[in-house]
Motif scaffolding. Structure first.
Motif, PDB file in Angstrom:
ATOM      1  N   UNK A  23       0.511  -1.290   0.313  1.00  0.00           N
ATOM      2  CA  UNK A  23       0.171   0.197   0.350  1.00  0.00           C
ATOM      3  C   UNK A  23       0.775   1.424  -0.271  1.00  0.00           C
ATOM      4  N   UNK A  24       0.918   0.938   0.547  1.00  0.00           N
ATOM      5  CA  UNK A  24       2.777   2.301   0.810  1.00  0.00           C
ATOM      6  C   UNK A  24       3.511   2.658  -0.733  1.00  0.00           C
ATOM      7  N   UNK A  25       3.395   1.785  -1.015  1.00  0.00           N
ATOM      8  CA  UNK A  25       4.207   2.383  -2.784  1.00  0.00           C
ATOM      9  C   UNK A  25       3.370   3.177  -3.738  1.00  0.00           C
ATOM     10  N   UNK A  26       1.795   3.116  -3.517  1.00  0.00           N
ATOM     11  CA  UNK A  26       0.946   3.574  -4.338  1.00  0.00           C
ATOM     12  C   UNK A  26       0.696   4.872  -4.083  1.00  0.00           C
ATOM     13  N   UNK A  27       1.836   5.624  -2.786  1.00  0.00           N
ATOM     14  CA  UNK A  27       1.217   6.875  -2.532  1.00  0.00           C
ATOM     15  C   UNK A  27       2.737   7.233  -3.260  1.00  0.00           C
ATOM     16  N   UNK A  28       2.410   8.423  -3.698  1.00  0.00           N
ATOM     17  CA  UNK A  28       3.358   9.315  -4.124  1.00  0.00           C
ATOM     18  C   UNK A  28       4.575   8.827  -3.341  1.00  0.00           C
ATOM     19  N   UNK A  29       4.694   9.897  -1.973  1.00  0.00           N
ATOM     20  CA  UNK A  29       6.088   9.691  -1.712  1.00  0.00           C
ATOM     21  C   UNK A  29       6.740   8.426  -0.789  1.00  0.00           C
ATOM     22  N   UNK A  30       5.712   7.224  -1.003  1.00  0.00           N
ATOM     23  CA  UNK A  30       6.522   6.047  -1.188  1.00  0.00           C
ATOM     24  C   UNK A  30       6.571   5.284  -2.074  1.00  0.00           C
ATOM     25  N   UNK A  31       6.496   5.974  -3.176  1.00  0.00           N
ATOM     26  CA  UNK A  31       6.686   5.387  -4.617  1.00  0.00           C
ATOM     27  C   UNK A  31       7.843   4.443  -4.800  1.00  0.00           C
ATOM     28  N   UNK A  32       9.119   5.927  -4.491  1.00  0.00           N
ATOM     29  CA  UNK A  32      10.312   5.431  -4.509  1.00  0.00           C
ATOM     30  C   UNK A  32      10.858   5.234  -3.292  1.00  0.00           C
ATOM     31  N   UNK A  33      11.053   4.341  -1.311  1.00  0.00           N
ATOM     32  CA  UNK A  33      11.768   4.386  -0.652  1.00  0.00           C
ATOM     33  C   UNK A  33      11.209   3.226  -0.750  1.00  0.00           C
ATOM     34  N   UNK A  34      12.715   2.612   0.020  1.00  0.00           N
ATOM     35  CA  UNK A  34      12.994   1.286  -0.252  1.00  0.00           C
ATOM     36  C   UNK A  34      12.427   0.613   1.047  1.00  0.00           C
ATOM     37  N   UNK A  35      12.287  -1.503   1.070  1.00  0.00           N
ATOM     38  CA  UNK A  35      11.302  -2.063   1.849  1.00  0.00           C
ATOM     39  C   UNK A  35      11.978  -0.957   3.067  1.00  0.00           C
ATOM     40  N   UNK A  36      13.124  -1.141   3.653  1.00  0.00           N
ATOM     41  CA  UNK A  36      13.424  -0.505   4.981  1.00  0.00           C
ATOM     42  C   UNK A  36      12.114   1.000   5.785  1.00  0.00           C
ATOM     43  N   UNK A  37      12.400   1.510   4.710  1.00  0.00           N
ATOM     44  CA  UNK A  37      11.108   3.192   4.558  1.00  0.00           C
ATOM     45  C   UNK A  37      10.388   2.475   5.051  1.00  0.00           C
ATOM     46  N   UNK A  38       9.834   1.801   3.636  1.00  0.00           N
ATOM     47  CA  UNK A  38       7.828   1.453   3.087  1.00  0.00           C
ATOM     48  C   UNK A  38       7.850   1.298   4.804  1.00  0.00           C
ATOM     49  N   UNK A  39       8.380   0.254   5.371  1.00  0.00           N
ATOM     50  CA  UNK A  39       7.982  -1.163   6.607  1.00  0.00           C
ATOM     51  C   UNK A  39       8.160  -0.011   7.942  1.00  0.00           C
ATOM     52  N   UNK A  40       9.158   1.182   8.128  1.00  0.00           N
ATOM     53  CA  UNK A  40       9.345   2.179   9.516  1.00  0.00           C
ATOM     54  C   UNK A  40       8.986   1.164  10.039  1.00  0.00           C
ATOM     55  N   UNK A  41       8.017   1.973  11.102  1.00  0.00           N
ATOM     56  CA  UNK A  41       8.221   1.116  12.764  1.00  0.00           C
ATOM     57  C   UNK A  41       7.305   0.054  12.720  1.00  0.00           C
ATOM     58  N   UNK A  42       6.766  -0.465  11.571  1.00  0.00           N
ATOM     59  CA  UNK A  42       5.293  -1.403  11.303  1.00  0.00           C
ATOM     60  C   UNK A  42       5.265  -2.660  12.317  1.00  0.00           C
ATOM     61  N   UNK A  43       6.469  -3.418  12.364  1.00  0.00           N
ATOM     62  CA  UNK A  43       6.993  -4.193  12.680  1.00  0.00           C
ATOM     63  C   UNK A  43       6.582  -4.076  14.885  1.00  0.00           C
ATOM     64  N   UNK A  44       7.288  -3.290  14.785  1.00  0.00           N
ATOM     65  CA  UNK A  44       7.205  -2.742  16.124  1.00  0.00           C
ATOM     66  C   UNK A  44       6.112  -2.281  16.575  1.00  0.00           C
ATOM     67  N   UNK A  45       5.301  -1.676  16.275  1.00  0.00           N
ATOM     68  CA  UNK A  45       3.707  -1.020  16.060  1.00  0.00           C
ATOM     69  C   UNK A  45       2.890  -2.278  16.267  1.00  0.00           C
ATOM     70  N   UNK A  46       3.603  -3.136  15.425  1.00  0.00           N
ATOM     71  CA  UNK A  46       1.919  -4.185  15.450  1.00  0.00           C
ATOM     72  C   UNK A  46       2.718  -5.544  16.411  1.00  0.00           C
TER      73      UNK A  46
END
Length: 455
Positions: A23-46
């Motif tokens: 989903x983050x890849x579909x966002x304009x500012x997430x389109x060119x981010x790498x996996x680490x940047x896209x997932x950000x703190x999602x793992x810790x969050x979950x």
């Protein structure tokens, strides 16, 4: 055996994170981010959400969390870190919020695929999961807002102040996101709100709200407004709201964020304070302060409209005798009744004020002829000479009326009041129940105590 939602999240963490990343890849500012940047703190969050689902939750915490009120530990949360990082990466507020919406949708979708029929405990887990996401949105947006420019910092300050209803509207004014507080305020389910406008929902403030919304979009500026409405939930009466534009990569407005706040008690308290500061406590009439302010405004209007303006200055003859002989309670009743009679003698747009003691004034605008003012003054004299039915005995008083007009008799508000006071002094010298128009030839005569106070 059916898993509880906390264990399910831990077990399905990778598919959920993949959904987040896709989903983050579909966002304009997430389109060119790498996996680490896209997932950000999602793992810790979950993982934190899973731990929260496993923990015991008090009634106070259960109430506070969906409103974004859960007490802070002093340590920056994963949601705050996420919000700060997304702002630094150029994500818009809508993009940041939409990630949480996507995360919510992913977990719910996976969970329902595995558990099409939910048990009581599983439904409770799902409710707590939604509440945790709402808390996360509040924390993330608060951090996001705190590092933006002034108008967004204002948005952040409002978030910090209280768990306010937050919603996002598209360019046509239709809701595209509402938080739990908004749904509770409107007494509607989110799906009953999404896609509709304030017009569709039948809100009486819709027209004014839409005009301000259009202005924010056109000017790319923030707007603070207020509307009066009690929602179906029974909450509120007066609300402040802040509109802030969401800009895309080309700096074009693509949506608007709105935060509203119930300020009913504050507004009523402020109005009471203002009223008490500008009105006579006994009679409820405008006091000297408000009278002088209105007189100044009326003089400005007279200059623009080229229409005359007059002031009638009155003193109750015989009031002191009543007050001294029958007591202050009787005197207060007489003043109250006199104020009512004065008000009944003039038009609704005329200002009747009590300057203090037994001194009253009336501002009369637009009276072009002397005869018109004489009729007003005579009506006042006639009204006040009628007996006042006080508790112990009826009493009779008289009144002295001085009249001065702008710009004929004075060239400023203060000079106009002095002129009317001087005319009243001459009326008092002439006997009871008299009116007197200002005469410049009287300027050298001894002024009354009232005039000296006015000066």
């Amino acid at each position: 055996m059916n898993l509880r939602l906390a264990d399910y999240i831990r077990e399905k963490i990778e598919p959920i994170l993949q959904d987040w990343e896709d989903f983050a890849h579909t966002l304009f500012h997430g389109e060119h981010m790498d996996k680490t940047g896209l997932r950000d703190h999602a793992r810790v969050m979950l993982m934190e959400i899973a731990d929260d689902l496993d923990s015991n939750q008090s009634d106070a915490k259960q109430t506070a969390k969906p409103k974004g009120e859960e007490p802070k530990s002093g340590v920056e949360t994963w949601a705050e870190v996420h919000g700060g990082d997304r702002q630094s990466s150029g994500f818009s507020i809508v993009e940041t919020v939409s990630e949480f919406r996507a995360l919510r949708a992913s977990v719910v979708s996976h969970w329902r695929q595995t558990h099409p029929a939910l048990s009581g405990e599983q439904l409770e887990d799902l409710t707590r999961f939604h509440e945790a996401i709402d808390q996360a949105v509040a924390e993330s947006l608060e951090k996001y807002a705190s590092v933006k420019e002034m108008e967004t910092r204002l948005f952040g300050a409002i978030l910090v102040a209280s768990p306010d209803p937050i919603y996002v509207l598209d360019l046509k004014g239709r809701f595209v996101y509402v938080n739990k507080a908004t749904a509770e305020l409107f007494a509607l389910e989110p799906e009953e709100i999404i896609g509709k406008s304030t017009f569709d929902l039948g809100f009486p403030f819709a027209a004014d709200f839409q005009r301000n919304l259009d202005k924010v979009i056109a000017e790319q500026s923030t707007h603070r407004g207020r509307f009066v409405h009690t929602f179906s939930s029974g909450e509120g009466e007066r609300f402040d709201y802040l509109l802030a534009p969401v800009l895309d990569e080309n700096q074009n407005a693509e949506a608007t964020v709105c935060i509203s706040r119930d300020v009913t008690q504050q507004a009523l308290a402020e109005e009471k304070i203002w009223h008490n500061a500008h009105h006579d406590f006994l009679t409820g009439l405008p006091n000297r302060r408000l009278f002088l302010d209105r007189l100044e405004q009326e003089v400005k209007h007279a200059n623009r409209s080229n229409l005359p303006l007059s002031v009638l200055y009155m003193d109750l003859d015989g009031f002191k005798i009543v007050n001294d002989s029958l007591g202050h309670e009787a005197g207060d009743q007489l003043l109250t009744d006199a104020a009512k009679r004065l008000t009944d003698c003039v038009r609704e747009e005329d200002t009747v004020a009590r300057l203090g003691g037994d001194e009253f004034t009336v501002i009369v605008a637009g009276a072009k002829h002397r005869e018109d003012l004489e009729l007003v003054a005579q009506a006042i004299i006639g009204a006040l000479e009628r007996p006042f039915p006080l508790p112990h005995q009826p009493v009779q008083i008289s009144v002295s009326v001085g009249i001065a007009s702008y710009p004929k008799d004075a060239n400023s508000p203060s000079a106009l009041l002095v002129a009317a006071d001087q005319a009243m002094y001459q009326a008092k010298k002439s006997g009871s129940n008299r009116m007197c128009f200002f005469d410049r030839s009287l300027n050298n005569e001894e002024p009354s105590p009232q005039r000296r106070r006015a000066e």
